[in-house]
Design a protein around this motif. Structure first.
Motif, short mmCIF file in Angstrom:
data_model
loop_
_atom_site.label_atom_id
_atom_site.label_comp_id
_atom_site.label_asym_id
_atom_site.label_seq_id
_atom_site.Cartn_x
_atom_site.Cartn_y
_atom_site.Cartn_z
N ASN A 213 0.81 -1.25 -0.07
CA ASN A 213 -0.09 0.10 -0.08
C ASN A 213 0.92 1.33 -0.09
N ASP A 214 2.09 1.29 -0.43
CA ASP A 214 3.16 2.19 -0.41
C ASP A 214 3.00 3.12 -1.75
N CYS A 215 3.11 4.28 -1.68
CA CYS A 215 3.24 5.04 -2.97
C CYS A 215 4.68 5.42 -3.31
N THR A 216 5.57 4.90 -2.58
CA THR A 216 7.04 5.41 -2.87
C THR A 216 7.83 3.86 -3.16
N PRO A 217 8.15 3.98 -4.55
CA PRO A 217 7.92 4.48 -5.74
C PRO A 217 6.46 4.70 -6.00
N THR A 218 6.01 5.67 -6.98
CA THR A 218 4.88 5.98 -7.21
C THR A 218 4.13 5.03 -7.81
N ARG A 219 2.89 4.33 -7.51
CA ARG A 219 2.15 3.28 -7.71
C ARG A 219 0.91 3.85 -9.08
N PRO A 220 0.53 2.84 -9.81
CA PRO A 220 -0.41 3.37 -10.85
C PRO A 220 -1.60 4.38 -10.37
N LEU A 221 -2.25 3.87 -9.15
CA LEU A 221 -3.43 4.61 -8.89
C LEU A 221 -3.13 5.63 -7.97
N CYS A 222 -1.67 5.71 -7.43
CA CYS A 222 -1.53 6.89 -6.38
C CYS A 222 -2.01 8.39 -6.99
N GLY A 223 -2.88 9.01 -6.23
CA GLY A 223 -3.07 10.34 -6.60
C GLY A 223 -4.29 10.38 -7.77
N LYS A 224 -4.85 9.19 -8.43
CA LYS A 224 -5.67 9.17 -9.44
C LYS A 224 -7.24 9.34 -8.67
N THR A 225 -7.91 10.17 -8.96
CA THR A 225 -9.31 10.25 -8.53
C THR A 225 -10.28 9.35 -9.27
N SER A 226 -9.86 9.05 -10.41
CA SER A 226 -10.81 8.01 -10.93
C SER A 226 -10.10 6.90 -12.11
N ALA A 227 -10.41 5.67 -11.94
CA ALA A 227 -9.61 4.69 -12.69
C ALA A 227 -10.50 3.42 -12.53
N CYS A 228 -9.80 2.41 -13.20
CA CYS A 228 -10.45 1.12 -13.19
C CYS A 228 -9.09 0.02 -13.02
N PHE A 229 -9.47 -1.00 -12.34
CA PHE A 229 -8.47 -1.86 -11.64
C PHE A 229 -9.04 -3.30 -11.32
#
Length: 247
Positions: A213-229
């Motif tokens: 659940n870490d964003c370091t390094p940046t992951r695909p959904l980090c900071g994304k307000t809308s997406a599909c996964f």
């Protein structure tokens, strides 16, 4: 005794009647075949769809998400606090918010409030319903603590991969593959938003990474307000999300 000849008019009448019955029978048969084919294609739900169909469905999903997002903005401008927002509707149960004001000014699906209309997901998209989620934290948007940092989000689980990938393409995310997120993200009725956000014990932290659940390094959904996964655990659903209120 005179020879009795068949009545020509009667023969023609019987022949015409027979033709009419054949035409009616053929019409019924063709109509039944059409209904069967339509029913079969509709019941496939998340089955095979063409690329064009997947893109159309993806756009319809995004359009509806924007409509609900605008409705949330509208009730917030009405002076509603986040805990007063009410997603109660006549189609799916369990969303009645007991602390929403009685004048319906904070009701998303009322004219006095958000002025939105609850509409079921597009045909051929999913067999499940829209879900108003209280237990999701999208890393990189706001606070990470829970429940203070839980985001209010709209989910649509159970999509097919083609629709999911088209959503990300329309949003210009540039993912090389469909993001896979750690855990069982869609957990059903326990996470329905009814004025409160669930605590950290059951919260789902979204980064788009299958193991952490870490964003370091940046992951695909980090900071994304809308997406599909795709969720890594649970039913392995392809899930669309749209943050309605980042906290």
């Amino acid at each position: 005794m005179p020879l009795m000849l068949p009545n020509k008019n009667k023969i023609e009448s019987n022949s015409q009647s027979g033709n009419v019955f054949i035409i009616i029978f053929l019409g019924i048969f063709l109509f039944g075949t059409l209904i069967y084919s339509f029913s079969r294609s509709t019941n496939q739900g998340t089955g095979n769809v063409t690329k064009q169909q997947a893109r159309i469905v993806a756009q319809e999903i995004l359009n509806y998400a924007r409509l609900i997002e605008n409705a949330v903005d509208r009730v917030r401008r009405n002076g509603c606090s986040e805990s007063e927002i009410n997603f109660d509707n006549t189609v799916i149960t369990g969303y009645a918010n007991p602390i929403s004001p009685p004048d319906q000014s904070c009701d998303i699906f009322e004219d006095e409030g958000g002025q939105a209309i609850y509409t079921s997901p597009p045909p051929n998209s999913t067999s499940l319903d829209w879900f108003f989620e209280s237990g999701l934290v999208v890393q990189g948007l706001g606070r990470s603590s829970s429940p203070e940092g839980n985001d209010l989000a709209l989910l649509l689980p159970g999509l097919n991969q083609a629709t999911c990938d088209n959503i990300n393409t329309i949003l210009n995310h540039g993912f090389s593959t469909t993001p896979i997120d750690n855990g069982d993200i869609f957990e059903g009725s326990d996470d329905q938003f009814i004025g409160t956000f669930i605590d950290s014990v059951d919260v789902d932290i979204l980064t788009g990474h299958p193991t952490d659940n870490d964003c370091t390094p940046t992951r695909p959904l980090c900071g994304k307000t809308s997406a599909c996964f795709q969720e890594e655990d649970g039913n392995g659903y392809y899930i669309f999300y749209n943050v309605l209120l980042a906290r």
